[in-house]
Write an enzyme that holds these catalytic residues in place. Sequence first.
Site, PDB file in Angstrom:
ATOM      1  N   GLU A   7     -73.857 -78.879  67.835  1.00 54.88           N
ATOM      2  CA  GLU A   7     -73.198 -77.812  68.592  1.00 54.88           C
ATOM      3  C   GLU A   7     -74.135 -77.166  69.625  1.00 54.88           C
ATOM      4  O   GLU A   7     -74.186 -75.939  69.756  1.00 54.88           O
ATOM      5  CB  GLU A   7     -72.642 -76.757  67.631  1.00 54.88           C
ATOM      6  CG  GLU A   7     -71.587 -77.318  66.691  1.00 54.88           C
ATOM      7  CD  GLU A   7     -71.079 -76.322  65.672  1.00 54.88           C
ATOM      8  OE1 GLU A   7     -69.907 -76.416  65.283  1.00 54.88           O
ATOM      9  OE2 GLU A   7     -71.865 -75.454  65.245  1.00 54.88           O
ATOM     10  N   GLU A  54     -65.559 -82.361  63.109  1.00 52.61           N
ATOM     11  CA  GLU A  54     -65.250 -81.335  62.124  1.00 52.61           C
ATOM     12  C   GLU A  54     -63.810 -80.886  62.301  1.00 52.61           C
ATOM     13  O   GLU A  54     -63.481 -80.194  63.266  1.00 52.61           O
ATOM     14  CB  GLU A  54     -66.182 -80.124  62.258  1.00 52.61           C
ATOM     15  CG  GLU A  54     -67.629 -80.397  61.886  1.00 52.61           C
ATOM     16  CD  GLU A  54     -68.484 -79.138  61.916  1.00 52.61           C
ATOM     17  OE1 GLU A  54     -67.906 -78.023  62.014  1.00 52.61           O
ATOM     18  OE2 GLU A  54     -69.719 -79.259  61.837  1.00 52.61           O
TER      19      GLU A  54
END
Length: 641
Positions: free
Chosen positions: A217, A291
């Site tokens: 991320e 995710e």
Amino acid sequence: MSLLLYFSPHSCCLAWKGIVGIFFLPIILSGFASCPKHEDGKVTWSNWSHLNPLTLKKRSEGLVGRCAHFTLEGHKFLIFGGSIHYFRMPREYWRDRLLKLKACGFNTVTTYIPWNLHEPERGQFYFSGNLDMEAFVLLAAKIGLWVILRPGPYICAEVDLGGLPSWLLQDPNMKLRTTDKGFVEAVDKYFDHLIPRVIPLQYHRGGPVIAVQVENEYGSFNKDKDYMSYVKEALLKRGIVELLLTSDNEKEIEQGSVEGALTTVNMDSFKEKFFSRFRQMQRNKPILVMEYWTGWFDSWGRKHHVKSADEVEQTVSELINREISFNAYMFHGGTNFGFINGAVYFGMHRGVVTSYDYDAVLTEAGDYTEKYFKLRKLFASISEKPLPLSPQHTLKTVYPSVRPSHFLPLWEVLQYLNEPVKSHIPVNMENLPINNGSGQSFGFVLYETSICSGGYLHAEVHDIGQVFLNYTILGVLNEKVQDLFIPNFTECQLLRILVENQGRVNFSWKIQDERKGLIGPVKINNVSLEGFTIYSLEMKMSFFQRYLAGIQFLCPYPYKGMKVSLAGVNLFLYLKPHPFQGWVSGFVFINGHNLGRYWNIGPQETLYLPGVWLHPGDNEIILFEKISSGSHIYSTGLPKL
């Protein structure tokens, strides 16, 4: 509030009014995958049992993104992944959780690798016991699961500092998650140790690892345009040959991507418009939802998060029907045992709770949920071969309530700690000259100095500091409250400030400033105090060994202050506070295992105790309570989150 634990017998706890205490209580507890075919609008899967890490011996082409789909050995392949963190459960339960993943219909397990746990001291590496990453990966292969590894160096994962070791914070000039010289040198040394462990686990070496993630991320951080390229090359030059990928939220996927790695996305639901844009951004590549959030984590003082099983089933069904690979984050969340929890910061610091249940497909204790059964039914409906049988349900044990028998005030515990640090000025936790120069990562720090007059005390404390004059508590300091009035007194007194690290922020730029303890000078009436004695309360096993061996005199229970508790075999235990004298905030230890933090502000009211941490016969429980003690400890078969 109640505190839930799965646990064992014999207990002890620290207690005293306004601060921690200890009590002892003895108790006897006697594949489907291959090529998808559309038939009458329904996706089915022909038998791809030959694409199994156990049986696939001849390997020439690993996971590849071709056009709109992945291939493995040239066969069309959809990733049905589920996240399980090996470091969030006892090693003895790895097999059970992985078997349940396979039996549900998944073909891949994903896991993070936490740098801070594997290298808690600079140059000291730990890959054994619950941290034996290689054993976890090989066990997954034995069960028939492929593996995607997420080695960081930053992982987020709601762990302390996002998985970065706290000793990186010793240098105030170091820029984390950048190509800063000091940070790169630390990452290189870590990767020099970690990646050789990963190399033989790769697909092309006969292992189950089909992909490796580059950082995590980074689009939301995005401080250095060269950083992601550096991490990618750091993996490649050390021998990573499998598919590389990045992972970012929808709005930051472009900022977090890097040439040579597949861009993947993290999201909470199926969004057709986003996927249309994503296909335009990354042409001729398959989509992987790295995710898909099956639930969410909780933080202290906020509500418990849940997501309906119907919503999860609907989203997964949409992804499958559109042949989009995905990873369920989390399939099994587990527990933030000890002090590993991270924190969030949105205007104020809030630690992540002990339970990492996440409202996932399996519960914190590994039990089945409605989500599990709905997903298993969905996967079974598109599989041409029967799914494996699901493992049996794990039984819970409920024991009668127990009452602590003894306590020991914190001040009497200091003699069992390592030698204190003597310093002219306060030193923050990370810069204490202990642990071979790596400072202190977790727990508490007690600062003591002599003062000879009252007045207005000023101190910057992270995260919470209890202020005492000798043995009397005067008040509490935190990030918002930095001043406290100390009444006048005669003769010089001992000023004590007990500071708790409640978890370092694990997300955002704030990780740069997450030093704990006393930050900067401590002043009274704007005059800096000097001459500090500093005790490190890390609550390591060595402390308990010295403490238990040295105890001779304990005060009988009850006592006006805090106290300890206990309970049984693979169960939930909870502390049930009385309206006026209940347990408030602290930690519970069983046979040297730190079950984690409890706090009556909720939402979590119970702690999980794995049965494998119990011994036949007597078990030792130590409860470290900061504020006030309750009368009993209770067990239950169900969590209260």
